[in-house]
Design an enzyme around this catalytic site. Structure first.
Site, PDB file in Angstrom:
ATOM      1  N   ASP A  26       0.865  -1.176   0.000  1.00  0.00           N
ATOM      2  CA  ASP A  26       0.000   0.000   0.000  1.00  0.00           C
ATOM      3  C   ASP A  26       0.899   1.223   0.000  1.00  0.00           C
ATOM      4  O   ASP A  26       1.618   1.453   0.971  1.00  0.00           O
ATOM      5  CB  ASP A  26      -0.893  -0.011   1.243  1.00  0.00           C
ATOM      6  CG  ASP A  26      -2.010   1.015   1.181  1.00  0.00           C
ATOM      7  OD1 ASP A  26      -1.761   2.142   0.699  1.00  0.00           O
ATOM      8  OD2 ASP A  26      -3.123   0.695   1.630  1.00  0.00           O
ATOM      9  N   ILE A  78       0.510   3.325   6.407  1.00  0.00           N
ATOM     10  CA  ILE A  78      -0.531   3.316   7.442  1.00  0.00           C
ATOM     11  C   ILE A  78      -1.460   4.506   7.205  1.00  0.00           C
ATOM     12  O   ILE A  78      -1.027   5.655   7.190  1.00  0.00           O
ATOM     13  CB  ILE A  78       0.067   3.407   8.860  1.00  0.00           C
ATOM     14  CG1 ILE A  78       0.968   2.204   9.145  1.00  0.00           C
ATOM     15  CG2 ILE A  78      -1.054   3.484   9.901  1.00  0.00           C
ATOM     16  CD1 ILE A  78       1.687   2.278  10.485  1.00  0.00           C
ATOM     17  N   HIS A  79      -2.748   4.200   7.019  1.00  0.00           N
ATOM     18  CA  HIS A  79      -3.781   5.225   6.812  1.00  0.00           C
ATOM     19  C   HIS A  79      -5.098   4.640   7.298  1.00  0.00           C
ATOM     20  O   HIS A  79      -5.127   3.567   7.891  1.00  0.00           O
ATOM     21  CB  HIS A  79      -3.839   5.646   5.331  1.00  0.00           C
ATOM     22  CG  HIS A  79      -4.116   4.498   4.417  1.00  0.00           C
ATOM     23  ND1 HIS A  79      -5.392   4.140   4.055  1.00  0.00           N
ATOM     24  CD2 HIS A  79      -3.284   3.611   3.835  1.00  0.00           C
ATOM     25  CE1 HIS A  79      -5.323   3.072   3.262  1.00  0.00           C
ATOM     26  NE2 HIS A  79      -4.061   2.734   3.111  1.00  0.00           N
ATOM     27  N   GLY A  80      -6.192   5.318   7.058  1.00  0.00           N
ATOM     28  CA  GLY A  80      -7.490   4.916   7.594  1.00  0.00           C
ATOM     29  C   GLY A  80      -7.890   3.477   7.323  1.00  0.00           C
ATOM     30  O   GLY A  80      -8.288   2.754   8.230  1.00  0.00           O
TER      31      GLY A  80
END
Length: 158
Positions: A10, A14-16
């Protein structure tokens, strides 16, 4: 052997989606970002720490540190390994990190890339890395969020 519950590619790291949907679904309590640039960028780490779920620890390691250190993980650590590119995942696997499955989440469109799935754009180097991962016995899946069905993997190789 480290308990790597999922490895995800990704480019947002780190995200929602990673924090709210994937981490809880897979039971991770450690989010490990393996990325040479982020490992030395405390501002990006701080932003990602704000998105990370409160029940999980975060680590930001270089590819090399991940290869040399992940085998020291405690049995109580359920590791969500997050990488930016398929090339980084390939380096980890070739370095001995026991990755069995890779979730391909977000690989944004950029110059020289072609869109092959809803949230996945690849170039020839990405495709070569995916083929090599398959040859090494790593299972691949294209899936943005846990609630969706995996997309047709053959899209990667067209």
């Amino acid at each position: 052997m480290p308990d790597i519950v999922l490895c995800r590619i990704d480019n947002r790291l780190i995200h929602g989606q990673v924090a709210t949907q994937w981490s809880g679904t897979i039971g991770a309590n450690l989010l490990l970002v393996a990325n040479d640039d982020v490992a030395k960028n405390s501002m990006r780490q701080g932003l990602m720490d704000m998105a990370a779920p409160s029940y999980a620890q975060t680590r930001y390691w270089t590819i090399e540190k991940t290869i040399s250190t992940i085998h020291k993980a405690s049995a109580s650590q359920h590791i969500f390994l997050i990488c930016e590119t398929p090339g980084d995942v390939l380096k980890l696997v070739e370095g001995g990190v026991p990755i069995k499955k890779v979730n391909i989440g977000n690989m944004h469109m950029a110059e020289g890339k072609r869109q092959v799935a809803g949230s996945v754009a690849v170039d020839d180097a990405d495709v070569a890395a995916f083929k090599k991962l398959q040859e090494l016995g790593v299972e691949l899946e294209i899936r943005r969020v846990p609630q969706e069905h995996a997309e047709d993997l053959n899209k990667l190789f067209k």
